[in-house]
Scaffold this active site. Structure first.
Site, PDB file in Angstrom:
ATOM      1  CG  LEU A   1       6.376  -6.550   1.595  1.00 30.03           C
ATOM      2  CD1 LEU A   1       7.517  -5.568   1.833  1.00 30.03           C
ATOM      3  CD2 LEU A   1       5.198  -6.221   2.509  1.00 30.03           C
TER       4      LEU A   1
ATOM      5  CB  SER B   1       3.349  -0.898   1.253  1.00 23.41           C
ATOM      6  OG  SER B   1       2.149  -0.899   1.992  1.00 23.41           O
TER       7      SER B   1
ATOM      8  CD  GLU C   1       0.340  -1.935  -4.982  1.00 21.50           C
ATOM      9  OE1 GLU C   1       0.039  -0.746  -5.048  1.00 21.50           O
ATOM     10  OE2 GLU C   1      -0.363  -2.842  -5.490  1.00 21.50           O
ATOM     11  CB  CYS C   2       0.462  -7.444  -1.646  1.00 19.52           C
ATOM     12  SG  CYS C   2      -0.490  -8.631  -0.670  1.00 19.52           S
ATOM     13  N   GLY C   3       2.435  -9.208  -2.539  1.00 16.30           N
ATOM     14  CA  GLY C   3       3.298 -10.304  -2.961  1.00 16.30           C
ATOM     15  C   GLY C   3       4.653  -9.838  -3.433  1.00 16.30           C
TER      16      GLY C   3
END
Length: 515
Positions: free
Chosen positions: A368, A469, A364-366
């Protein structure tokens, strides 16, 4: 039954009042359970450190109202005192509505509100502001006001008269003080691990709270709630909700997964599946100053599903934990540690090999960003990272808000057509690179995102072993994720006969290692 610390807007001092009260409760030898409204990671980390207990997020949009109530009653009843810190302004929710707002949570849980007002530049106008918030929604109860940033005794007297004129109790006045200035960066407050003087600050916060807050009025507002009548702990209750749907239906992706905490959206497991068989399967979670945005329920649900959580620090260039069967890469601040991550050659190499042999990876996020080919830091310096996904990341426009996700196909933890609620909050944007990533095979778009004021777009990467994502999910609203991770870990192990040895970073794991 507890209270909600709210404010007219962000930056008013909600966190400071919550921290002062938490530190004071601890200094008096009592326990306190803290909660935070909304999809926040940084305020809860500070509250957790000061309170000595994990801070729990209350987010009806991500988790559903049933979980919000169960979490509040289940965790809150286990402490001597309890408080809830609000999010943004009292009535700020999704878009221009009050959905998911502090007001909505206060109304659902019937919590009195302590309104914190930054009053450094106010006098008589304070009465108009507070009256407006008091009268805006007759269904809410504002128990009183705490003033922040008051400059002198004369200023305090002036503001006190303004509140008395509208019969609003004054619950305390925090003065200007160096310890009440909390450093922040582009996503919010700095994490507690970066505050070298945190222990000293806690003592000052407790002393300021004892001196300047009206504890005779505030203490009863922090009484804990009663425990749920059925006696079920929150995680146990959550997993039992998932037993209400047929496994075939859930695994076929026919459930909506709307984050309500019921039916297929909560896991879709048979009662037999709620008791994992065999020894726990190790799962690694990236955990250091670059990767620390995660909710405490994530590890608790993984462990309840029969997974043994092992922490892994890419920043420290660690090998993956021996025997791990799956990997979680949470959000955080990799953009601030690009150079150190780029030099963590052993960690990056093991991550590439893990992806190549089909180790289940949830990012997730970081997390990714770590999978990309290149990350450009705030100074404009480019750093090579894992190279599993074909993009370069650099600072761009802010992406912020709740997102409805519709899965485009079957993947590691999603099934086609499932609809979940998530949250997006980042300033780094992705530039596609023409050269394909060598470790990525058979990727498809993960899901379509939609949100208030946000045009629909396709986002993310998905394979049978990869979920990557920008979107953060709270697993209490989609508790099939840890179950599907467990199943993927077990199936991958059974199919390949491999475990991760971490013994020789120069070559992939042996097919017999740890089997």
């Amino acid at each position: 039954m507890a209270c909600l610390i709210a404010a007219p807007c962000s930056g008013s001092g909600k966190t400071l009042v919550s921290l002062a009260l938490s530190a004071l409760v601890r200094r008096r030898g009592q326990t306190i359970q803290t909660f935070k409204v909304g999809p926040d990671y940084l305020d809860p980390q500070l509250l957790a450190r000061v309170s000595g207990r994990p801070c729990r997020n209350l987010d009806p949009l991500l988790c559903g109202e049933a979980w919000v109530r169960r979490s509040f009653l289940g965790f809150g009843s286990q402490a001597d005192r309890c408080l809830v810190e609000g999010v943004m302004g009292l009535f700020d929710g999704r878009g221009s509505s009050t959905e998911g707002s502090s007001a909505a949570v206060a109304q659902q849980l019937k919590l009195p509100i302590v309104l914190v007002v930054e009053a450094s530049r106010q006098a008589g106008s304070l009465a108009a502001l507070v009256r407006g918030f008091r009268d805006h929604d007759p269904g809410l109860t504002i128990a009183g006001v705490v003033l922040n940033g008051v400059g002198s005794e004369r200023h305090r007297a002036l503001l006190g008269e303004a509140l008395a004129a509208i019969a609003m109790p004054l619950l305390g006045v925090l003065p200007r003080h160096d310890s009440l200035e909390l450093p922040s960066r582009h996503l919010g407050l700095v994490p507690p691990g970066e505050l070298a003087d945190l222990e000293q600050r806690q003592g000052v916060w407790a002393a300021l709270g004892e001196r300047h807050l009206d504890l005779e009025q505030l203490w009863p507002l922090m009484d804990p709630p009663q425990a749920p009548a059925d006696g079920l702990a929150p995680i146990t209750w959550l997993r039992q909700q998932g037993a209400g749907a047929a496994p075939a239906e859930a695994e076929a992706g026919t459930g909506t997964g709307t984050g309500t905490g019921t039916g297929t959206g909560a896991g879709g497991a048979s009662p037999a599946e709620l008791a994992p068989a065999g020894d726990p399967l190790p799962i690694a979670i990236a955990s250091d100053q670059a990767f620390h945005f995660r909710y405490p329920e994530a590890a608790e649900l993984l462990e309840a599903e029969g997974l043994a959580v092992r922490t892994w620090s890419p920043l420290a260039d660690e090998p993956l934990p021996a025997g791990c069967r799956a990997l979680v890469l949470p959000g955080g601040y990799p953009e601030l540690h690009g150079a150190q991550l780029a030099h963590s050659l052993r960690s990056l190499g093991e991550l590439r090999r893990a992806a190549a042999v089909g180790l289940p990876i949830y990012a997730e996020c970081g997390g990714l960003l770590l999978l990309g080919q290149e990350l450009v830091d705030p100074a404009g310096q480019a750093h090579s990272l894992a190279g599993i996904l074909p993009f370069r990341a650099r600072r761009g426009s802010l992406s912020l808000g709740y997102r409805q996700t519709v899965a485009q196909g079957d993947g590691l933890v999603v099934r086609r057509g499932e609809t979940w609620q998530g949250h997006e909050f980042h300033r780094w944007q992705l530039e596609p690179l023409s050269q394909p990533a060598t470790a990525l095979c058979g990727s498809q778009p993960l899901w379509q995102l939609d949100g208030w004021g946000h045009p629909a777009r396709i986002e993310g990467w998905s394979t049978a072993t990869l979920h990557a994502s920008w979107v953060h999910l709270h697993w209490a609203g989609c508790s099939m994720i840890p179950r599907r991770l467990r199943n993927a870990a077990a199936q991958t192990s059974a199919a390949t006969g491999t475990t991760w040895s971490g013994a020789n970073p120069a070559r992939p794991p042996s097919s017999s290692a740890g089997a």
